[in-house]
Each structure stands twice: as structure tokens, then as C-alpha cells.
Design a protein around this motif. Structure first.
Motif, PDB file in Angstrom:
ATOM      1  N   VAL A 218      -7.785  10.407  -0.911  1.00 14.98           N
ATOM      2  CA  VAL A 218      -6.991  10.986   0.163  1.00 14.98           C
ATOM      3  C   VAL A 218      -6.478  12.350  -0.274  1.00 14.98           C
ATOM      4  CG1 VAL A 218      -6.273   8.783   1.170  1.00 14.98           C
ATOM      5  CG2 VAL A 218      -4.891   9.806  -0.639  1.00 14.98           C
TER       6      VAL A 218
ATOM      7  N   VAL B 237       2.373   3.473   2.653  1.00 15.20           N
ATOM      8  CA  VAL B 237       1.361   4.062   3.524  1.00 15.20           C
ATOM      9  C   VAL B 237       0.451   2.906   3.951  1.00 15.20           C
ATOM     10  CG1 VAL B 237      -0.484   5.785   3.761  1.00 15.20           C
ATOM     11  CG2 VAL B 237       1.483   6.248   2.266  1.00 15.20           C
TER      12      VAL B 237
ATOM     13  N   GLY C  68      -6.463  10.632   5.180  1.00 12.38           N
ATOM     14  CA  GLY C  68      -7.706  10.008   4.755  1.00 12.38           C
ATOM     15  C   GLY C  68      -8.628   9.852   5.946  1.00 12.38           C
TER      16      GLY C  68
ATOM     17  N   PRO D  55      -6.536   6.466  -4.981  1.00 14.34           N
ATOM     18  CA  PRO D  55      -5.735   5.256  -5.229  1.00 14.34           C
ATOM     19  C   PRO D  55      -6.476   4.284  -6.146  1.00 14.34           C
ATOM     20  CG  PRO D  55      -5.736   5.822  -2.903  1.00 14.34           C
ATOM     21  CD  PRO D  55      -6.785   6.678  -3.570  1.00 14.34           C
TER      22      PRO D  55
ATOM     23  N   THR E 214      -0.049  12.303   3.932  1.00 20.31           N
ATOM     24  CA  THR E 214      -1.223  11.681   3.332  1.00 20.31           C
ATOM     25  C   THR E 214      -2.309  11.583   4.388  1.00 20.31           C
ATOM     26  OG1 THR E 214       0.251  10.354   1.950  1.00 20.31           O
ATOM     27  CG2 THR E 214      -2.043   9.642   2.093  1.00 20.31           C
TER      28      THR E 214
ATOM     29  N   GLN F 239      -2.860   1.611  -4.320  1.00 16.84           N
ATOM     30  CA  GLN F 239      -1.633   2.330  -4.660  1.00 16.84           C
ATOM     31  C   GLN F 239      -2.007   3.554  -5.478  1.00 16.84           C
ATOM     32  OE1 GLN F 239       1.252  -0.043  -6.725  1.00 16.84           O
ATOM     33  NE2 GLN F 239       1.761  -1.221  -4.906  1.00 16.84           N
TER      34      GLN F 239
ATOM     35  N   ARG G 253       0.862  -1.182   0.000  1.00 21.68           N
ATOM     36  CA  ARG G 253       0.000   0.000   0.000  1.00 21.68           C
ATOM     37  C   ARG G 253       0.897   1.230   0.000  1.00 21.68           C
ATOM     38  NH1 ARG G 253      -5.265  -1.198   2.195  1.00 21.68           N
ATOM     39  NH2 ARG G 253      -5.319  -3.412   2.646  1.00 21.68           N
ATOM     40  N   GLY G 254       0.640   2.168  -0.897  1.00 24.46           N
ATOM     41  CA  GLY G 254       1.425   3.392  -0.878  1.00 24.46           C
ATOM     42  C   GLY G 254       1.483   4.094  -2.212  1.00 24.46           C
TER      43      GLY G 254
ATOM     44  N   LEU H 278      -3.424   3.174   3.855  1.00 26.06           N
ATOM     45  CA  LEU H 278      -4.074   3.595   2.614  1.00 26.06           C
ATOM     46  C   LEU H 278      -5.206   2.648   2.216  1.00 26.06           C
ATOM     47  CD1 LEU H 278      -3.793   5.817   0.424  1.00 26.06           C
ATOM     48  CD2 LEU H 278      -2.394   4.198  -0.867  1.00 26.06           C
TER      49      LEU H 278
END
Length: 172
Positions: free
Chosen positions: A116, A108, A58, A138, A56, A157, A35-36, A111
Motif C-alpha cells: 500500500v 485499517v 491500496g 504489511p 492509506t 499489519q 488490521r492496521g 488492509l
């Protein structure tokens, strides 16, 4: 150079750089994506953007980190060590020093596939000043393909690109 290998593995690619950055790419298919965010920097400004700070945010909160950016020079095919391989077969890719675009990866863990807000900045005194706030959506990545429908196997991602004029955009 572990960051190169980590970036390739994190993005779920079929190849990754050796741990020292000079060896051939040997990671196989099926590498699990993380994730990122992938961060790409246009070649024209890559030497002037060695690091960015990402914030970042969210529905899960905020995650901050510095992301070291590596300049990707030209590549060359690495021949297979086996005598049984065809003469024109390449078994990997070697990254050579030289000018090229910059790249990095920012994991992240929190995420999700929800939109975000990302703030991208360069540190005080950086050769090129970058400051951008953008909404990022993402996309779903599966271990065996570039993208897939949202599912329990999908990993969120996103890719950010810093253009030659210092503008930050979401890319794919």
C-alpha cells in the motif's frame, strides 16, 4: 486511557493496559489482532508529535484517519493480589507517567497483505512538521504468534516509525 489498551490488543500482544491507563495489564494471550498500522515515535520528538494523519491507499481504495499518539513512560511490575503467588511474581504492568517514546494504532479494516501507499502528515501548526509518502508491505500476524504465513487466520499489519529527524520508515 482506552487508546493504550486498544493499541496493545490490536497488535495482538499478550498484555494490554487497563481501560483507565493506570491499572495493570490484564489481557491474556490469544487477543485477536486487528488490521492496521502501529505508529511509533522516537522519544526525542514524541512530545512534539501528538497526532498524525494517515492516508492509506491500496487496490481496495483509500482510508484516512487521524491517529492520536500517546507517550509511553516507564513501566513497573504490579504484584499479584493473591497471597499464594510467589513474592517475585508479577501479575501485570503499570504504565507510569514520564518521558518515553510515542505510540498509536490506526485500524485499517480494508488492509490486505498487498503493498500500500501511506501518506503520513502532522496537522498545520503542529510543533514538528512531518510529511512522508512511502510504500509499505504489511506482514501477516496470527492471534497466537508474532507473524505467520499468509492464511485465512493471518491478519495484515504494518509498523511505521517516525525517527528523531522526522523521517517516516516501515519497521518491524
Amino acid at each position: 486511557m482506552l487508546p493504550i489498551w486498544l493499541a496493545a490488543m490490536a497488535l495482538g500482544g499478550c498484555v494490554g493496559s487497563g481501560p483507565d491507563g493506570a491499572g495493570p495489564d490484564t489481557a491474556g494471550a490469544g487477543a485477536a489482532p486487528l488490521r492496521g498500522f502501529g505508529v511509533d515515535v522516537d522519544q526525542a520528538i514524541a512530545p512534539r508529535v501528538p497526532v498524525v494523519h494517515l492516508r492509506t491507499c491500496g487496490s481496495w481504495g483509500c482510508h484516512e484517519q487521524d491517529v492520536t499518539l500517546v507517550i509511553a513512560g516507564p513501566t513497573s511490575a504490579v504484584p499479584c493480589p493473591s497471597a499464594s503467588a510467589a513474592a517475585d511474581t508479577a501479575c501485570g504492568v503499570a504504565h507510569l507517567p514520564g518521558p518515553g517514546p510515542g505510540f498509536g494504532y490506526a485500524p485499517v479494516p480494508e488492509l490486505t497483505l498487498e503493498q500500500v501507499t501511506v501518506t503520513v502528515t502532522t496537522p498545520a501548526g503542529a510543533p514538528l512538521r512531518v510529511r512522508a509518502d512511502l510504500a509499505v508491505r504489511p506482514f501477516a500476524v496470527c492471534p497466537e504468534s508474532a507473524s505467520c504465513p499468509p492464511s485465512s487466520a493471518a491478519v495484515p499489519q504494518a509498523r511505521l516509525r517516525i525517527t528523531a529527524d522526522g523521517t517516516v520508515i516501515q519497521s518491524r
